[in-house]
Enzyme design. Structure first.
Site, PDB file in Angstrom:
ATOM      1  N   THR A 106       0.866  -1.179   0.000  1.00  0.00           N
ATOM      2  CA  THR A 106       0.000   0.000   0.000  1.00  0.00           C
ATOM      3  C   THR A 106       0.904   1.231   0.000  1.00  0.00           C
ATOM      4  OG1 THR A 106      -1.717  -1.175   1.212  1.00  0.00           O
ATOM      5  CG2 THR A 106      -1.836   1.231   1.210  1.00  0.00           C
ATOM      6  N   LYS A 148      -7.445   0.745  -3.163  1.00  0.00           N
ATOM      7  CA  LYS A 148      -7.041   0.248  -1.846  1.00  0.00           C
ATOM      8  C   LYS A 148      -7.162   1.343  -0.785  1.00  0.00           C
ATOM      9  CE  LYS A 148      -5.214  -2.359   1.361  1.00  0.00           C
ATOM     10  NZ  LYS A 148      -3.836  -2.854   1.357  1.00  0.00           N
ATOM     11  N   LYS A 162     -34.617   6.019  12.507  1.00  0.00           N
ATOM     12  CA  LYS A 162     -35.156   5.616  13.811  1.00  0.00           C
ATOM     13  C   LYS A 162     -34.049   5.149  14.747  1.00  0.00           C
ATOM     14  CE  LYS A 162     -37.118   1.582  14.020  1.00  0.00           C
ATOM     15  NZ  LYS A 162     -36.229   0.808  14.966  1.00  0.00           N
TER      16      LYS A 162
END
Length: 276
Positions: free
Chosen positions: A89, A164, A240
């Protein structure tokens, strides 16, 4: 095809293990990391440049600096037609810059970061996001399938890394949301480990937040779209449930900024009209 693999750490080691045999040449700065693969028939490179004998070379090293250092040695030593795949990465621009550097040598660089961590690597079920030309992707997809469960072409060089980074944004932001949920649970006297079991079980059934990532556009959903009714139902439930959670947080004195932001943006994020 001779396959080269550089970087035999926690993820790279199991990835290379799926390729072990006489068609694999490996390199790691730690000789002991190569030993289990050599015992299964792989060749150990005495130096990094020896990996350039391979037709396809995978790099799984730590960061941009290491990727650049390894590539600077491999690119000039590699034969024309070699593909160097970067699985680390890194910055998206690093991959495109390396591709430009490699082009005069007739070497093609692709970025192919992986998702799934050590568990996915050990099981051979990693997801791979490939940034490459169509021709290069056709050459690598079968080889990558030896250690991956999903191999997708995301676009040209750099697209794999951009995908990525987007995927990891969700991953680590979800950690912050999980911690916020834990703070609320702790203040309410709920056992945190039990809550964790519930979350992991239900997300395994529903797919978690990724279950909503099925659209190919961020444009608002037109009323006639089949997903409009589904997302409207999700909005009603989310409105909700987030309102109730925020009420509980206020009652217990727990700050819940991510929940407030999610409540505010939920309609737009589901592709529906924003609240007035």
């Amino acid at each position: 095809m001779m396959y080269g693999f550089v970087g035999l750490g926690q993820i790279g080691g199991p990835m290379a293990g799926r390729l072990a045999g006489p068609g694999l040449i490996v390199y790691d700065v730690r000789p002991e990391a190569m030993t289990p693969l050599v015992e299964r028939g792989a060749l150990a490179a005495a130096r990094l440049a020896d990996v350039a004998r391979a037709d396809l070379i995978s790099l799984m090293v730590r960061d941009d600096a290491q990727v650049n250092k390894v590539a600077a040695e491999l690119i000039p030593a590699s034969a024309t037609g070699t593909i160097i795949a970067v699985h680390s990465t890194i910055r998206a621009d690093t991959a495109t810059e390396l591709a430009e550097t490699a082009r005069p040598y007739g070497v093609e660089v692709v970025d192919a970061p992986v998702s799934g961590g050590f568990i996915g690597a050990a099981a051979g079920t990693l997801a791979v996001m490939v940034g490459a030309s169509e021709a290069a992707f056709a050459r690598v997809k079968e080889a990558f399938a030896a250690w991956a469960g999903l191999v997708l072409h995301m676009g040209p060089v750099g697209a794999g890394t951009r995908a990525k980074l987007a995927r990891n944004l969700l991953h680590f932001v979800s950690f912050a949301a999980a911690a916020e949920a834990q703070r609320l649970a702790a203040a309410a006297g709920i056992p945190l480990t039990a809550l964790g079991r519930i979350v992991r079980h239900s997300d395994a059934v529903t797919g978690g937040p990724g279950a909503l990532m099925i659209r190919d556009t961020l444009a608002p959903l037109p009323p006639g779209d089949p997903l409009h009714e589904i997302m409207s139902h999700v909005l009603a439930l989310g409105d909700k449930d987030l309102s109730l959670a925020l009420d509980l947080a206020a009652e217990l004195g727990v700050d819940a900024p991510l929940a407030r932001l999610a409540h505010q943006r939920l309609a737009a994020d589901l592709g529906l009209e924003e609240r007035p």
